[in-house]
Design an enzyme around this catalytic site. Structure first.
Site, PDB file in Angstrom:
ATOM      1  CB  VAL A 159       8.492 -21.403  14.221  1.00 58.94           C
ATOM      2  CG1 VAL A 159       8.878 -21.807  15.641  1.00 58.94           C
ATOM      3  CG2 VAL A 159       7.038 -21.729  13.953  1.00 58.94           C
ATOM      4  NE  ARG A 167      -3.976  -2.069   1.882  1.00 61.00           N
ATOM      5  CZ  ARG A 167      -3.873  -3.004   2.820  1.00 61.00           C
ATOM      6  NH1 ARG A 167      -3.035  -2.859   3.828  1.00 61.00           N
ATOM      7  NH2 ARG A 167      -4.623  -4.074   2.771  1.00 61.00           N
ATOM      8  NE  ARG A 168       1.229   3.180   4.433  1.00 67.12           N
ATOM      9  CZ  ARG A 168       0.610   2.174   5.047  1.00 67.12           C
ATOM     10  NH1 ARG A 168       1.300   1.163   5.546  1.00 67.12           N
ATOM     11  NH2 ARG A 168      -0.701   2.149   5.173  1.00 67.12           N
ATOM     12  N   GLY A 205      13.238  -9.684  13.630  1.00 70.15           N
ATOM     13  CA  GLY A 205      14.022  -8.655  12.951  1.00 70.15           C
ATOM     14  C   GLY A 205      13.981  -8.852  11.445  1.00 70.15           C
ATOM     15  N   GLY A 237      11.443  -3.257  15.368  1.00 70.07           N
ATOM     16  CA  GLY A 237      10.705  -4.142  14.444  1.00 70.07           C
ATOM     17  C   GLY A 237      10.592  -5.571  14.933  1.00 70.07           C
ATOM     18  CB  ILE A 286      16.358 -20.726  14.385  1.00 73.08           C
ATOM     19  CG1 ILE A 286      16.913 -19.702  15.365  1.00 73.08           C
ATOM     20  CG2 ILE A 286      16.907 -22.116  14.669  1.00 73.08           C
ATOM     21  CD1 ILE A 286      16.508 -19.975  16.813  1.00 73.08           C
ATOM     22  CE  LYS A 302       7.081 -16.544  16.623  1.00 71.74           C
ATOM     23  NZ  LYS A 302       7.874 -15.534  17.338  1.00 71.74           N
ATOM     24  CE  LYS A 353       4.451 -14.124  14.181  1.00 75.92           C
ATOM     25  NZ  LYS A 353       5.692 -13.409  14.217  1.00 75.92           N
ATOM     26  CG  ASP A 365       4.686 -14.264  18.320  1.00 75.40           C
ATOM     27  OD1 ASP A 365       4.325 -14.125  17.134  1.00 75.40           O
ATOM     28  OD2 ASP A 365       5.858 -14.564  18.642  1.00 75.40           O
TER      29      ASP A 365
HETATM   30  N1  HSE Z   1       7.072 -10.657  17.468  1.00 73.48           N
HETATM   31  C1  HSE Z   1       7.807 -11.820  17.137  1.00 73.48           C
HETATM   32  C2  HSE Z   1       8.893 -12.023  18.183  1.00 73.48           C
HETATM   33  C3  HSE Z   1       8.419 -11.666  15.782  1.00 73.48           C
HETATM   34  O1  HSE Z   1       9.185 -11.084  18.915  1.00 73.48           O
HETATM   35  O2  HSE Z   1       9.420 -13.120  18.291  1.00 73.48           O
HETATM   36  C4  HSE Z   1       9.020 -12.914  15.238  1.00 73.48           C
HETATM   37  O3  HSE Z   1       8.077 -13.920  15.080  1.00 73.48           O
END
Ligand code: HSE
Length: 423
Positions: A130, A45-46, A300, A185, A134, A203, A103, A199
């Site tokens: 996940v 979108r940008r 990252g 990020g 790695i 995973k 995920k 999160d």
């Molecule tokens: N927010 C997730 C973390 C990003 O901090 O592990 C990678 O999946």
């Protein structure tokens, strides 16, 4: 030389990392696959100033990429489970392979998407979903393919590990470290997914699906985040020779599967206890190989893009995997798991209070491995007491805690953190 054309939807942290890798290494990817692998069409979108899209077609309508007949494979890195689902499903129906870092999408809607992929003779790959950079999915599905996997456990949320590490080592405030993780990020669009353990739960469910053939059913997860961990807990754990890590644990037991994410005390000499910052680490135990450990950056831009592009190259080489065979298996209720426990309570400073607390524990067959009584905080008569117990059944522990809380020699709630011997 045949070409392999790649589309990308999403140009945020991960998407820009993917563009940068393609810009830098096109020649190398050609040598490694024997094909001309090109990032040919981006839907965003940008624009993102962190990457150069000068020589790549860019569309503002994401479905233009999904419906582009020249594209062999779609990379989905927009996140979320609604629009991402529609884009991925449509791409699979259009007979394009899909690579995703999402995920939540795999954990919540993977069953449907794997079916669509199979029906259309294409693959849905998710190495980046996940443990960031790695290659844990490749390890489970290929490197350890000869093994019956008995356990998978580790640190699988980079943001949470970054926060716990900074709080423990520098005494920083939770909110301040979270803001930094967002700026770097690492954090999800909704950071409660990181700090409430969601999160990590997404995973872990994916890992258990791959390791044990467990159905992708998120309602079976036991999920606890790091928001209840206090700086005092981090200090007391350290005094006792432990570190606090947020762990995901999937273990096969005769009775069923333990499937849980929660903060955990780990003895400081264990390798996982030394995995700090945004690093992740996953310990896998296989019947033939024994214990193995994988560590690296868990979040990252470039590390996650590394995993995304690895999947792309795999599919460009024609490495197509068998779908996972799902087997009916019971996930054990949390009350039936076994663990050791860290307890923190406030005791009135009277003779006999500690002996009553240990008596309650022993009435549940729980013995005390370590106990420290701290100094009373100024202006109170109560003293913090920290206890490490032996391994026991969780329901017994919860019942004992209820009795300790009812005992008039203690004040307020008892804080409980599980203690594991992981990694
Ligand atoms: N927010 C997730 C973390 C990003 O901090 O592990 C990678 O999946």
């Amino acid at each position: 030389m045949s070409s392999f054309k790649v589309g990308l939807v999403g140009l945020g942290t991960v998407g820009s990392g993917v563009v940068n890798l393609f810009n830098e290494h096109t020649q190398m990817y050609q040598e490694r696959t024997g094909r001309s692998v090109q990032l040919a069409h981006i839907g965003a979108r940008r624009d993102n100033p962190n990457c150069d899209t000068t020589n790549i077609k860019v569309s503002r309508d994401l479905f233009d990429v999904v419906n582009d007949e020249d594209i062999d494979l779609l990379i989905e890195v927009i996140g979320g489970t609604d629009l991402a689902y529609d884009l991925v499903a449509k791409a699979l129906q259009n007979k394009k392979h899909v690579v995703t870092a999402n995920k939540a999408l795999i954990a919540m809607r993977g069953n449907e998407l794997f079916e669509i992929a199979q029906a259309n003779g294409v693959s849905l790959r998710f190495e980046a979903a996940v443990a960031g950079g790695i290659p844990i999915i490749k390890a489970l599905t290929e490197g350890l393919a000869a093994n019956d996997i008995t356990s998978v456990e580790g640190i699988i949320n980079g943001t949470g590990n970054f926060i716990l590490t900074e709080m423990a080592s520098k005494g920083r405030e939770f909110g301040d470290v979270l803001a930094e993780a967002q700026a770097l990020g690492y954090a999800e669009a909704d950071p409660t997914f990181d700090v409430e353990g969601i999160d990590a739960a997404h995973k872990l469910l994916i890992l258990a699906h791959l390791a044990f053939g467990l159905e992708l059913d998120f309602s079976k997860m036991y999920t606890q985040g790091i928001t209840q961990i206090t700086p005092a807990d981090l200090d007391y754990a350290r005094d006792l020779g432990y570190r606090v890590k947020h762990l995901g644990i999937a273990r096969k037991r005769d009775e069923g599967i333990e499937l849980r994410v929660h903060p955990t005390l780990i003895a400081e000499q264990n390798l996982i206890a030394k995995v700090d910052g945004v690093l992740n680490a996953v310990a896998v135990e296989g019947s033939a190989v024994g214990p193995t450990l994988y560590s690296g950056p868990g979040a990252g831009s470039a590390p996650t893009a590394s995993a995304v592009v690895a999947d792309v190259l795999d599919l460009a080489r024609g490495n197509v995997l068998q779908p996972i065979t799902v087997k009916a298996q019971s996930v054990l209720p949390q009350g039936s798991i076994e663990s050791a426990y860290y307890l923190r309570l406030l005791a009135k400073d009277h003779a006999g209070v500690l002996s009553k607390v240990t008596q309650i524990l022993s009435s549940y067959d729980i013995s005390v491995e370590a106990l420290i009584q701290k100094e009373a905080t100024p202006h109170t008569e109560e003293v913090p007491v920290v206890i490490i117990t032996n391994r026991t059944n969780e329901q017994a522990m919860l019942d004992a805690i209820e009795q300790i809380e009812q005992f008039e020699g203690t004040v307020g709630a008892v804080a409980m953190i599980r203690v594991e011997n992981a990694g």
